[in-house]
Scaffold this active site. Structure first.
Site, PDB file in Angstrom:
ATOM      1  N   SER A 146       0.996  -1.229  -0.171  1.00  0.00           N
ATOM      2  CA  SER A 146       0.050  -0.046   0.018  1.00  0.00           C
ATOM      3  C   SER A 146       0.891   1.187  -0.201  1.00  0.00           C
ATOM      4  CB  SER A 146      -0.893  -0.089   1.131  1.00  0.00           C
ATOM      5  OG  SER A 146      -1.442   1.266   1.434  1.00  0.00           O
ATOM      6  N   TYR A 159      -1.510  -0.593  10.925  1.00  0.00           N
ATOM      7  CA  TYR A 159      -1.396  -1.072   9.522  1.00  0.00           C
ATOM      8  C   TYR A 159      -0.403  -0.658   8.587  1.00  0.00           C
ATOM      9  CZ  TYR A 159      -3.611  -1.072   4.897  1.00  0.00           C
ATOM     10  OH  TYR A 159      -3.707  -1.476   3.526  1.00  0.00           O
TER      11      TYR A 159
END
Length: 264
Positions: A146, A159
């Protein structure tokens, strides 16, 4: 993606979002599939769709419903595919999740589950299947990271940290495994139209909604990058610019800016 025709791909998190889009695109390219996710009903629906997408190539599509958070899941999956004589040429490590909450606002177990799936499981699957690929002298691995992996994000710290691990691991393994015939690419998408925001508890409105990319576009960019041997693929000019800009800002400013964007 002609290079993938006649190969077999293992796609984790294949029941929706980017994983489902990749499965359909690989099927259309003539690639056999092993689809893995928790939701059996969705997986079987995906298998039907993939078989239709790959009908011209008469692809094979296997379905394995499995919770990859189980501690022994990677070894169980690897052993099962060996017993079925289904060698994996392409590993798509797509399974993962996140929460948008400050560290102390979530129970510790939620953070540990994120780390387990996004880091431990991904690493175990990479180790197990990369060894088989090296033994055969050929293989492809796509790690789904990501743009969060380039940013320390207050309010989404765990995360983002797991995705920083994915980006770093992928870049190192691309160099490490290249001489042994294994291509490793890392896909680092930004906002994408998937179920991620719902699970994470994110509010996607205004400019954030306008910046969302389709799962199909992200999947296509990732697979094309893998086929071409690109080390990192960041889909979309907006997110490419974000990653480039992150390298230029002082670390303290970058962290504060990321936190403010997350709150908006």
């Amino acid at each position: 993606m002609d290079v993938f025709k006649g190969k077999r791909a293992l796609v984790t998190g294949a029941s929706s979002g980017i994983g489902a889009a990749m499965a359909l695109q690989l099927a259309a390219a003539g690639c056999d599939l092993v689809l893995v996710a928790r939701r059996s009903d969705r997986l079987h629906d995906m298998a039907v769709r993939c078989s239709e997408a790959g009908a011209a190539h008469r692809i094979e599509c296997e379905v394995i419903a499995m919770d990859l958070l189980a501690h022994d899941a990677p070894h169980t999956l690897h052993r099962q595919l060996r017993e079925l004589d289904l060698p994996v040429d392409i590993l798509i490590n797509n399974a993962g999740f996140g929460f948008q909450q400050p560290l102390l606002a979530l129970p510790l177990n939620d953070h540990l589950r994120m780390i387990d799936l996004n880091v431990r499981t991904l690493t175990a699957l990479t180790h197990l299947f990369a060894a088989d690929m090296v033994a055969r002298g050929q293989g492809w691995i796509l790690q789904v990271g990501s743009v969060a992996g380039y940013l320390p994000i207050p309010g989404m710290a765990t995360y983002a940290a797991t995705k920083a691990y994915v980006v770093s691991l992928g870049r190192a393994l691309a160099e490490e495994l290249r001489p042994q015939g294994v291509v490793v690419s890392t896909l680092a998408p930004g906002g994408t139209e998937t179920e991620f925001a719902e699970v994470a508890g994110q509010r996607i409105e205004g400019y954030k909604k306008a910046a969302l990319m389709s799962a199909e576009r992200v999947a296509r960019d990732g697979l094309h990058g893998l086929a071409r041997g690109r080390v990192v693929v960041v889909p979309g000019m907006l997110y490419k610019s974000s990653v480039g800009g992150a390298r230029l800002l002082p670390e303290r400013w970058l962290t504060r800016l990321a936190g403010r964007v997350m709150k908006d």
